[in-house]
Design an enzyme around this catalytic site. Sequence first.
Site, PDB file in Angstrom:
ATOM      1  N   ALA A 141     -39.878  -4.761  11.699  1.00 43.10           N
ATOM      2  CA  ALA A 141     -40.724  -5.652  10.896  1.00 43.10           C
ATOM      3  C   ALA A 141     -41.310  -6.714  11.814  1.00 43.10           C
ATOM      4  O   ALA A 141     -40.592  -7.360  12.577  1.00 43.10           O
ATOM      5  CB  ALA A 141     -39.909  -6.307   9.789  1.00 43.10           C
ATOM      6  N   ALA A 179     -40.965  -9.171  17.252  1.00 41.23           N
ATOM      7  CA  ALA A 179     -40.305  -8.620  16.065  1.00 41.23           C
ATOM      8  C   ALA A 179     -39.592  -9.732  15.311  1.00 41.23           C
ATOM      9  O   ALA A 179     -39.025 -10.642  15.921  1.00 41.23           O
ATOM     10  CB  ALA A 179     -39.302  -7.539  16.444  1.00 41.23           C
ATOM     11  N   ASP A 180     -39.630  -9.635  13.998  1.00 38.07           N
ATOM     12  CA  ASP A 180     -38.824 -10.516  13.159  1.00 38.07           C
ATOM     13  C   ASP A 180     -37.515  -9.858  12.773  1.00 38.07           C
ATOM     14  O   ASP A 180     -36.529 -10.543  12.522  1.00 38.07           O
ATOM     15  CB  ASP A 180     -39.617 -10.903  11.908  1.00 38.07           C
ATOM     16  CG  ASP A 180     -40.731 -11.880  12.249  1.00 38.07           C
ATOM     17  OD1 ASP A 180     -40.501 -13.083  12.133  1.00 38.07           O
ATOM     18  OD2 ASP A 180     -41.825 -11.427  12.647  1.00 38.07           O
ATOM     19  N   ARG A 181     -37.516  -8.531  12.729  1.00 32.06           N
ATOM     20  CA  ARG A 181     -36.264  -7.811  12.492  1.00 32.06           C
ATOM     21  C   ARG A 181     -36.419  -6.372  12.975  1.00 32.06           C
ATOM     22  O   ARG A 181     -37.397  -5.707  12.661  1.00 32.06           O
ATOM     23  CB  ARG A 181     -35.908  -7.818  11.003  1.00 32.06           C
ATOM     24  CG  ARG A 181     -34.542  -7.190  10.714  1.00 32.06           C
ATOM     25  CD  ARG A 181     -34.219  -7.189   9.217  1.00 32.06           C
ATOM     26  NE  ARG A 181     -34.126  -8.523   8.652  1.00 32.06           N
ATOM     27  CZ  ARG A 181     -33.186  -8.898   7.786  1.00 32.06           C
ATOM     28  NH1 ARG A 181     -32.242  -8.057   7.416  1.00 32.06           N
ATOM     29  NH2 ARG A 181     -33.187 -10.117   7.281  1.00 32.06           N
TER      30      ARG A 181
END
Length: 355
Positions: free
Chosen positions: A256, A246-248
């Site tokens: 995201a 995950a990036d966020r």
Amino acid sequence: MSLESVRYSRGSLLVLNQLLLPHSSQYEPVTGVREGADAIRTMKVRGAPAIAIVGSLSLAVELTADPPQQTSDLLAFVRESMELLVGARPATAVNMKKAADELNSFLVQEAEKPGATVQGLTDSVVLWAETLLEKDVRDNRMIGDLGAQHILDSTNGRAGVVIMTHCNTGSLATAGYGTALGVVRSLQAMGRLSHVFCTETRPYNQGSRLTAYELVYEKTPATLITDSMAAVTMRDRQVSAVVVGADRVVANGDTANKVGTYQLAVLAKHHGIPFYVAAPSTSCDLGLPTGGSIVIEERPSRELTDINGVRVAAPGIGVWNPAFDVTPNGLITAIITERGVFKPEELKVGLSRGL
């Protein structure tokens, strides 16, 4: 020994140029913040945790070589440097921004303490960055072990599990060990991994260039598939779970991650396969209520139209190239963090309690 995306000792930072992989493993020196920002901007360094670590260490290296002589100069330099690093890539990933906010707050508090000196404050910033590096490795190992055990528990003691993963989430995307690929690594260490299927992850091919490289390096039983083969692989190759990074991750569990993650979650739901997100708490942004508020980076069209500088798409065609997509929380079985494994609706409370 796992691969290293960064090699650091006080005053020295080398980053593995991931643009050259898998054909060449070349470590390049980063002597300061501007070089760190350039490495992030050009994607020599990528992966949300690694971006924050390289950015912070580039500041530490520059401060070690040329420390400011006044406290006010130090405060201004750190603030401006972190702004530059945060702006090096569009802010889909949250790790660099969180690191900047935490460091600026920490430094202001330290500067207000009686007897604070500019040399002492400089040393504190350097140590803060070094601690960030060490913590990421510890957290990743915890993510790997917690995730592996949760998957084994949910598969009712199956002798070997088959994992599908997307993009690159291993040592190359972190300080070491990895997040989703850390789960794979822990399963292998337990002797419970049967096979890994990694997607090529078009258009930037982080799966075929980087994840496949790591899996071969680690002697992990693995197969590379195209992104469009995911559904038939789930149906015909006994996939036990899908594990992505995950990036966020926001407060309600919306996530995201590299574009293509959303479609894997939809396919996993259809086939009754658990879908896991593996991410450190530093990738969790509890200040955003839903994924609709996440800004999605859009990348240059040539990443889609060209391969190794050679045009393969019809001239004149329009291109849309979002680097990330958002997977709704309802498609996510659980989110694996270093503090525990949470259902999406449990994440905010679980992390707030520091479990």
